[in-house]
Design a protein around this motif. Sequence first.
Motif, PDB file in Angstrom:
ATOM      1  N   VAL A   1       9.991   3.002  13.975  1.00 34.08           N
ATOM      2  CA  VAL A   1       9.713   2.897  12.546  1.00 34.08           C
ATOM      3  C   VAL A   1       8.754   1.731  12.347  1.00 34.08           C
ATOM      4  O   VAL A   1       9.056   0.600  12.735  1.00 34.08           O
ATOM      5  CB  VAL A   1      11.008   2.676  11.747  1.00 34.08           C
ATOM      6  CG1 VAL A   1      10.701   2.441  10.276  1.00 34.08           C
ATOM      7  CG2 VAL A   1      11.940   3.875  11.905  1.00 34.08           C
ATOM      8  N   THR A   2       7.580   2.001  11.792  1.00 35.48           N
ATOM      9  CA  THR A   2       6.589   0.956  11.552  1.00 35.48           C
ATOM     10  C   THR A   2       6.692   0.484  10.107  1.00 35.48           C
ATOM     11  O   THR A   2       6.947   1.274   9.200  1.00 35.48           O
ATOM     12  CB  THR A   2       5.167   1.463  11.828  1.00 35.48           C
ATOM     13  OG1 THR A   2       4.861   2.521  10.919  1.00 35.48           O
ATOM     14  CG2 THR A   2       5.047   1.981  13.250  1.00 35.48           C
ATOM     15  N   VAL A   3       6.502  -0.813   9.904  1.00 36.20           N
ATOM     16  CA  VAL A   3       6.520  -1.391   8.558  1.00 36.20           C
ATOM     17  C   VAL A   3       5.276  -2.249   8.406  1.00 36.20           C
ATOM     18  O   VAL A   3       5.098  -3.229   9.137  1.00 36.20           O
ATOM     19  CB  VAL A   3       7.791  -2.225   8.312  1.00 36.20           C
ATOM     20  CG1 VAL A   3       7.813  -2.738   6.870  1.00 36.20           C
ATOM     21  CG2 VAL A   3       9.048  -1.412   8.604  1.00 36.20           C
ATOM     22  N   LYS A   4       4.410  -1.866   7.466  1.00 35.93           N
ATOM     23  CA  LYS A   4       3.143  -2.568   7.247  1.00 35.93           C
ATOM     24  C   LYS A   4       3.125  -3.136   5.837  1.00 35.93           C
ATOM     25  O   LYS A   4       3.114  -2.391   4.862  1.00 35.93           O
ATOM     26  CB  LYS A   4       1.968  -1.616   7.444  1.00 35.93           C
ATOM     27  CG  LYS A   4       0.620  -2.258   7.210  1.00 35.93           C
ATOM     28  CD  LYS A   4      -0.496  -1.242   7.368  1.00 35.93           C
ATOM     29  CE  LYS A   4      -1.858  -1.868   7.088  1.00 35.93           C
ATOM     30  NZ  LYS A   4      -2.947  -0.865   7.203  1.00 35.93           N
ATOM     31  N   PRO A   5       3.128  -4.476   5.690  1.00 35.12           N
ATOM     32  CA  PRO A   5       3.044  -5.058   4.348  1.00 35.12           C
ATOM     33  C   PRO A   5       1.714  -4.713   3.675  1.00 35.12           C
ATOM     34  O   PRO A   5       0.667  -4.664   4.321  1.00 35.12           O
ATOM     35  CB  PRO A   5       3.164  -6.559   4.596  1.00 35.12           C
ATOM     36  CG  PRO A   5       3.830  -6.673   5.933  1.00 35.12           C
ATOM     37  CD  PRO A   5       3.315  -5.507   6.711  1.00 35.12           C
ATOM     38  N   VAL A   6       1.764  -4.461   2.370  1.00 35.47           N
ATOM     39  CA  VAL A   6       0.564  -4.192   1.582  1.00 35.47           C
ATOM     40  C   VAL A   6       0.156  -5.500   0.923  1.00 35.47           C
ATOM     41  O   VAL A   6       0.674  -5.885  -0.125  1.00 35.47           O
ATOM     42  CB  VAL A   6       0.819  -3.096   0.534  1.00 35.47           C
ATOM     43  CG1 VAL A   6      -0.448  -2.842  -0.284  1.00 35.47           C
ATOM     44  CG2 VAL A   6       1.287  -1.811   1.209  1.00 35.47           C
ATOM     45  N   GLY A   7      -0.743  -6.233   1.559  1.00 35.03           N
ATOM     46  CA  GLY A   7      -1.161  -7.556   1.099  1.00 35.03           C
ATOM     47  C   GLY A   7      -1.473  -8.413   2.300  1.00 35.03           C
ATOM     48  O   GLY A   7      -2.069  -7.951   3.277  1.00 35.03           O
ATOM     49  N   SER A   8      -1.047  -9.670   2.274  1.00 36.00           N
ATOM     50  CA  SER A   8      -1.297 -10.579   3.391  1.00 36.00           C
ATOM     51  C   SER A   8      -0.491 -10.179   4.620  1.00 36.00           C
ATOM     52  O   SER A   8       0.639  -9.708   4.497  1.00 36.00           O
ATOM     53  CB  SER A   8      -0.928 -12.010   2.999  1.00 36.00           C
ATOM     54  OG  SER A   8      -1.743 -12.480   1.957  1.00 36.00           O
ATOM     55  N   ALA A   9      -1.076 -10.396   5.783  1.00 34.13           N
ATOM     56  CA  ALA A   9      -0.341 -10.168   7.017  1.00 34.13           C
ATOM     57  C   ALA A   9       0.579 -11.355   7.280  1.00 34.13           C
ATOM     58  O   ALA A   9       0.137 -12.497   7.248  1.00 34.13           O
ATOM     59  CB  ALA A   9      -1.303  -9.988   8.186  1.00 34.13           C
ATOM     60  N   PRO A  10       1.870 -11.118   7.512  1.00 31.18           N
ATOM     61  CA  PRO A  10       2.766 -12.237   7.851  1.00 31.18           C
ATOM     62  C   PRO A  10       2.284 -12.941   9.113  1.00 31.18           C
ATOM     63  O   PRO A  10       1.652 -12.340   9.978  1.00 31.18           O
ATOM     64  CB  PRO A  10       4.112 -11.544   8.078  1.00 31.18           C
ATOM     65  CG  PRO A  10       4.014 -10.243   7.359  1.00 31.18           C
ATOM     66  CD  PRO A  10       2.576  -9.836   7.463  1.00 31.18           C
TER      67      PRO A  10
ATOM     68  N   ASP B   1       2.513  -9.819  -1.085  1.00 34.57           N
ATOM     69  CA  ASP B   1       2.881  -8.488  -0.595  1.00 34.57           C
ATOM     70  C   ASP B   1       3.775  -7.819  -1.625  1.00 34.57           C
ATOM     71  O   ASP B   1       4.953  -8.166  -1.775  1.00 34.57           O
ATOM     72  CB  ASP B   1       3.593  -8.581   0.758  1.00 34.57           C
ATOM     73  CG  ASP B   1       2.623  -8.863   1.894  1.00 34.57           C
ATOM     74  OD1 ASP B   1       1.638  -8.113   2.016  1.00 34.57           O
ATOM     75  OD2 ASP B   1       2.835  -9.830   2.632  1.00 34.57           O
ATOM     76  N   THR B   2       3.224  -6.852  -2.331  1.00 31.21           N
ATOM     77  CA  THR B   2       3.939  -6.186  -3.411  1.00 31.21           C
ATOM     78  C   THR B   2       4.535  -4.846  -3.001  1.00 31.21           C
ATOM     79  O   THR B   2       5.190  -4.181  -3.808  1.00 31.21           O
ATOM     80  CB  THR B   2       3.003  -5.968  -4.602  1.00 31.21           C
ATOM     81  OG1 THR B   2       1.879  -5.187  -4.172  1.00 31.21           O
ATOM     82  CG2 THR B   2       2.502  -7.297  -5.146  1.00 31.21           C
ATOM     83  N   ALA B   3       4.298  -4.438  -1.754  1.00 36.47           N
ATOM     84  CA  ALA B   3       4.839  -3.177  -1.252  1.00 36.47           C
ATOM     85  C   ALA B   3       4.777  -3.190   0.270  1.00 36.47           C
ATOM     86  O   ALA B   3       4.088  -4.028   0.870  1.00 36.47           O
ATOM     87  CB  ALA B   3       4.058  -1.982  -1.799  1.00 36.47           C
TER      88      ALA B   3
END
Length: 329
Positions: free
Chosen positions: A85-94, A163-165
């Motif tokens: 399962v991949t999780v990609k923040p929508v905004g800045s990269a952590p 990151d809003t999503a």
Amino acid sequence: MSARPSARRSRTLAAATLVAVTAGAVLVPTAAFADAPAPAGTLPLVATLEANAGQAPLTRGGNGAELTMTVTNNSDQEQPFHPAVTVKPVGSAPTGWTWIDFSAKAISAPATYGLRSWGAGNSFSGYVLPENSMYFVPFKVPAHTTYSWAVSFKLKAALPADDTAVEVGLVNDQNDSTNSGPVTLPVASPTGALVQSFSNVSGGVSFTKPFETDLRLTNNGAAIGSTINPTLRFGDGSRPVPADLKLDVLQGGQWVTVPGSGSVWQLPPVVGGLGQGATQHYNVRLSLTGFSGPGSYFSDSLGLVPDTDQGPVDTTVKATLSVDGSPVL
């Protein structure tokens, strides 16, 4: 009679892969879950990943995501299935790996566990694996059988404020399944998503050498408009620390000793609070002034107390401090 070389020679391609497993996480090759072209014809497996009904917006340190992963083998033969399962923040990269927790369990499948993994660019993926198996072991899905799993993750305060999503996807590196498209889940910004970090995450202090670090308190949630009073502690408070330490904070270009006792210190307040994404910096210096032992050496962690008068503080990443109490000769 001379020997005649064969017109066709077999060729072997060898590749070496370094894998490091630490604290429930595994470092994997960047391309481990890269998209690959599907073979011609119909794939034997159909895999889906869907958010459960009633899924609320995610919050840092609070409400997480609950999803159901399903795979169906439509063929007449057993098939391998190695999902992540991949999780990609929508905004800045952590900038680290402390922003997400991940788990998986079987619903109607063999015993299962989830393993955190990552590649380049701070991308996150969580393996869904047979219980007690190494990261590369796939499930074996019998012919005309459906397996299903519950997968979940929680976002922590270390996820950047903008990151809003997050975009959640399903990958199977066996390339024998059709996979459902990604799911986008909104991320809310509750007040008080505070997280600590250090410029030096390890070091030592002795009678002749202090320890210095930049302590950062960041608000990745909604704006906090009231004064924040953070407390710094060496050790976890469960037992006395066999050392007398003095804490100084750099203020106006001068080191100023701050009040404290028992290896707990009240840092200068953050007057007016912190806006969304704002950071308060403390340049701190610890000096050893006394040592009671036993022995002359020990180590423990340095970090904020995990709550303030404005809510909880994510203290997952702490600084490890070694104390050398050897007398000065």
